[in-house]
Write a protein that holds these residues in place. Structure first.
Motif: not given
Length: 428
Positions: A180-182, A217-221, A225-230, A259-264
């Motif tokens: 999942d992480d990879a 569905a993808p792995p949770d998170g 991770a996408f949101r950080e890039v976006l 997938h909410g560690r970076n907020g909504p």
């Protein structure tokens, strides 16, 4: 009578308007988790009008609210103050987790996603959209233009430039063998590479669990991770919660919360289950995004009093009876039961999902090759046994979709699982 209705249907409705079953079904009424057809046959409903009858058929609290509102006024448009619309918007804004949220009501998920695309492109001054492969977002011109599932995209023409991102299907594609992480790391690198070859997109739109795509569905998170890039690039994130919202996945009230560690998300769309059969859709966004349009607009039917009354009653019932918790508990039992059955049926490649949103992927035994004929046969066999389910899939796959009303009890879950077991074993 049904054959006569089918003939009339074919005479006046489009050829591309899909019907389930070799002998199409006319549903005349429903109660709880059951529906009846025109011949009087009773079925356990595990699809709910495509995840729309979210709580129960003929739920007394909703039918009462609709009846009482109809006796006062049904409709006035958004040109006038509308108390039920304001009350439901207040509830949804608070539940969304989006700060300083504004809510705009539509009549469908398609229209909600269309409005979200308008907001994102206007706010960002860009007509480039990132979408997920295998995705589905509706049947309007713009929504079809971003759909990543070829079976539901009838035209390549679009007002938008759409670029497709990898990651929505965990068990297929070039990264399927990774941990999942990879997997997340590889998808993020793919996204970064894609962004290096295009002008700044307006937004990424993504279903936390892909609905028409077969409940993949993808792995949770991943989207966190996408949101950080976006976020680094000012690109918005639109969460399409048309099928995943309101606690259906059990673990979370909204699918994005996995997938909410970076907020909504910046923008969220919803529809289907909130109306329990009434036509409600909508968009939630931060105020500066929602208010970015610089021309007048209204909605004739979005937020009409009768649908808002239904939505309020339905949402109250869902929260007061902890249907999210019920989806987690009963859905967990149902998934494990179906996985035990699938382990003995070579045509089942995978049983996946969470809560009461479950996909069963059918392939030719020992391969990853789709087998739509067998999937259709299971659909027919389930109906013959008294169970209604759905189907879908992308990546040339055939998946059965199981999404009962959230009031499903353990006995009904066991009954449905037994019927599905017989249907699956009949194809061996």
């Amino acid at each position: 009578m049904t054959n006569d209705l089918l003939g009339r249907h074919r005479a006046v409705l489009p050829d591309w308007l899909a019907l389930y079953y070799e002998e199409p079904l006319e549903i005349t009424h429903g109660e709880g988790r059951h529906v009846w057809d025109a011949q009087g046959n009773r079925y356990l409903d595990f699809f709910g009008g495509i995840l729309t009858t979210m709580t129960a058929h003929a739920l007394p609290e909703v039918t009462k609210a609709v009846s009482e509102q109809a006796g006062r006024i049904i409709h006035s448009s958004t040109l006038y103050l509308n108390r039920p619309m304001v009350e439901l918007a207040e509830r949804i804004a608070q539940l969304s987790g989006i700060p300083d949220a504004r809510v705009f009501f539509t009549t469908s998920g398609t229209e909600a996603n269309d409005a979200a695309l308008l907001l994102a492109t206007a706010y960002r001054r860009s007509n480039t959209i990132l979408a997920m492969r295998n995705s589905y977002h509706g049947r309007s011109f713009s929504a079809v233009g971003i759909t990543g599932n070829s079976g539901w995209s009838p035209t390549s023409l679009s007002p938008l430039q759409t670029l497709y991102v990898h990651g929505g299907v965990r068990t297929r594609g070039p990264f399927a063998s990774l941990s999942d992480d990879a997997y997340i790391a590889a998808c993020v690198e793919d996204l970064k590479d894609l962004l290096g070859h295009t002008r700044a997109p307006a937004a990424l739109i993504a279903e936390p669990v892909q609905g028409v795509g077969g409940f993949t569905a993808p792995p949770d998170g991943l989207y966190a991770a996408f949101r950080e890039v976006l976020h680094e690039r000012g690109i918005l994130w639109i969460a399409d919660e048309v099928q995943t919202g309101w606690g259906r996945t059990g673990e979370h009230f909204w699918g994005w919360q996995a997938h909410g560690r970076n907020g909504p998300p910046d923008i969220m769309t919803f529809a289907k289950g909130i109306g329990n059969g009434m036509s409600i859709g909508g968009v939630v966004a931060r105020s500066e995004i929602m208010n970015c349009l610089d021309s007048n607009s209204i909605s004739t039917f979005g937020g009409t009093q009768i649908t808002m009354a239904a939505g309020l009653a339905n949402l109250n019932y869902l929260l007061e009876h902890d249907l999210q918790g019920n989806a987690r508990r009963v859905g967990g039992l149902l998934i494990e039961r179906l996985r035990a059955v699938a382990a003995q049926v070579p045509a089942v490649r995978e049983v996946r999902g969470r809560g009461l949103m479950i996909g069963i992927e059918i392939t030719k035994p020992g391969t990853d090759e789709a087998d739509p004929q067998t999937a259709a046969a299971v659909l027919e066999a389930a109906r013959a046994g008294g169970l209604l389910i759905g189907k879908g899939g992308g990546h040339n796959t055939s998946s059965l979709r199981v999404a009962p009303p959230l009031t499903l009890n353990v006995a009904e879950a066991e009954e449905g699982a037994a019927i599905l077991e017989n249907a699956l074993r009949s194809i061996r």
